[in-house]
Design a protein around this motif. Structure first.
Motif, mmCIF file in Angstrom:
data_model
loop_
_atom_site.group_PDB
_atom_site.id
_atom_site.type_symbol
_atom_site.label_atom_id
_atom_site.label_comp_id
_atom_site.label_asym_id
_atom_site.label_seq_id
_atom_site.Cartn_x
_atom_site.Cartn_y
_atom_site.Cartn_z
ATOM 1 N N LYS A 14 0.843 -1.203 0.000
ATOM 2 C CA LYS A 14 0.000 0.000 0.000
ATOM 3 C C LYS A 14 0.876 1.250 0.000
ATOM 4 O O LYS A 14 2.006 1.248 0.484
ATOM 5 C CB LYS A 14 -0.933 -0.006 1.202
ATOM 6 C CG LYS A 14 -1.984 -1.100 1.088
ATOM 7 C CD LYS A 14 -2.971 -1.038 2.211
ATOM 8 C CE LYS A 14 -4.011 -2.146 2.043
ATOM 9 N NZ LYS A 14 -4.960 -2.159 3.145
ATOM 10 N N LEU A 15 0.319 2.318 -0.564
ATOM 11 C CA LEU A 15 1.052 3.568 -0.744
ATOM 12 C C LEU A 15 1.622 4.098 0.567
ATOM 13 O O LEU A 15 2.796 4.462 0.641
ATOM 14 C CB LEU A 15 0.137 4.601 -1.412
ATOM 15 C CG LEU A 15 0.725 5.967 -1.704
ATOM 16 C CD1 LEU A 15 2.002 5.865 -2.526
ATOM 17 C CD2 LEU A 15 -0.305 6.835 -2.419
ATOM 18 N N GLY A 16 0.815 4.159 1.600
ATOM 19 C CA GLY A 16 1.291 4.655 2.899
ATOM 20 C C GLY A 16 2.441 3.821 3.443
ATOM 21 O O GLY A 16 3.408 4.350 3.991
ATOM 22 N N GLN A 17 2.365 2.508 3.268
ATOM 23 C CA GLN A 17 3.427 1.609 3.731
ATOM 24 C C GLN A 17 4.722 1.849 2.962
ATOM 25 O O GLN A 17 5.807 1.811 3.538
ATOM 26 C CB GLN A 17 3.001 0.154 3.559
ATOM 27 C CG GLN A 17 1.857 -0.262 4.447
ATOM 28 C CD GLN A 17 1.342 -1.661 4.097
ATOM 29 O OE1 GLN A 17 1.331 -2.051 2.937
ATOM 30 N NE2 GLN A 17 0.888 -2.387 5.095
ATOM 31 N N ALA A 18 4.599 2.104 1.668
ATOM 32 C CA ALA A 18 5.783 2.350 0.841
ATOM 33 C C ALA A 18 6.500 3.621 1.292
ATOM 34 O O ALA A 18 7.728 3.640 1.385
ATOM 35 C CB ALA A 18 5.396 2.440 -0.625
ATOM 36 N N LEU A 19 5.743 4.666 1.563
ATOM 37 C CA LEU A 19 6.356 5.921 2.020
ATOM 38 C C LEU A 19 7.074 5.724 3.348
ATOM 39 O O LEU A 19 8.170 6.255 3.555
ATOM 40 C CB LEU A 19 5.297 7.017 2.142
ATOM 41 C CG LEU A 19 4.687 7.518 0.834
ATOM 42 C CD1 LEU A 19 3.550 8.493 1.126
ATOM 43 C CD2 LEU A 19 5.731 8.160 -0.058
ATOM 44 N N LYS A 20 6.470 4.954 4.245
ATOM 45 C CA LYS A 20 7.113 4.690 5.533
ATOM 46 C C LYS A 20 8.351 3.807 5.364
ATOM 47 O O LYS A 20 9.358 4.015 6.034
ATOM 48 C CB LYS A 20 6.133 4.018 6.503
ATOM 49 C CG LYS A 20 5.071 4.959 7.029
ATOM 50 C CD LYS A 20 4.293 4.383 8.182
ATOM 51 C CE LYS A 20 3.655 3.054 7.828
ATOM 52 N NZ LYS A 20 2.809 2.515 8.892
ATOM 53 N N ALA A 21 8.289 2.845 4.461
ATOM 54 C CA ALA A 21 9.382 1.889 4.282
ATOM 55 C C ALA A 21 10.693 2.553 3.863
ATOM 56 O O ALA A 21 11.771 2.099 4.241
ATOM 57 C CB ALA A 21 8.990 0.823 3.264
ATOM 58 N N VAL A 22 10.613 3.616 3.091
ATOM 59 C CA VAL A 22 11.832 4.305 2.645
ATOM 60 C C VAL A 22 12.185 5.500 3.531
ATOM 61 O O VAL A 22 13.142 6.210 3.259
ATOM 62 C CB VAL A 22 11.739 4.758 1.166
ATOM 63 C CG1 VAL A 22 11.554 3.573 0.253
ATOM 64 C CG2 VAL A 22 10.652 5.786 0.964
ATOM 65 N N GLY A 23 11.394 5.750 4.567
ATOM 66 C CA GLY A 23 11.683 6.846 5.476
ATOM 67 C C GLY A 23 11.251 8.211 4.968
ATOM 68 O O GLY A 23 11.684 9.233 5.493
#
Length: 71
Positions: A14-23
């Motif tokens: 999910k988009l929100g998870q991707a943003l968090k995953a890369v910091g």
């Protein structure tokens, strides 16, 4: 460019998870805010859905960061 690999047993992230995953953001709340404000592009278009499913080959852009989704 940042690269995110989708887990083997999953089809998407999910988009929100991707943003968090890369910091790019520190929390889900921050992810929700920047997405809803229209600051995030998915494949060159603004997407305001935090739950947007990203698949292999998708490209996310936010605050000068590019994220490529890989399998």
């Amino acid at each position: 460019m940042e690269h995110i690999k989708i887990r083997q047993n999953e089809e998407f992230i999910k988009l929100g998870q991707a943003l968090k995953a890369v910091g790019a953001v520190e929390s889900g709340v921050e992810a929700k805010e920047v997405i809803q404000e229209g600051l995030v592009l998915v494949n060159g278009e603004i997407d305001t859905r935090r739950g947007r499913k990203l698949y292999e080959g998708d490209l996310v852009e936010f605050d000068g960061i590019q994220i490529k989704i890989e399998k």
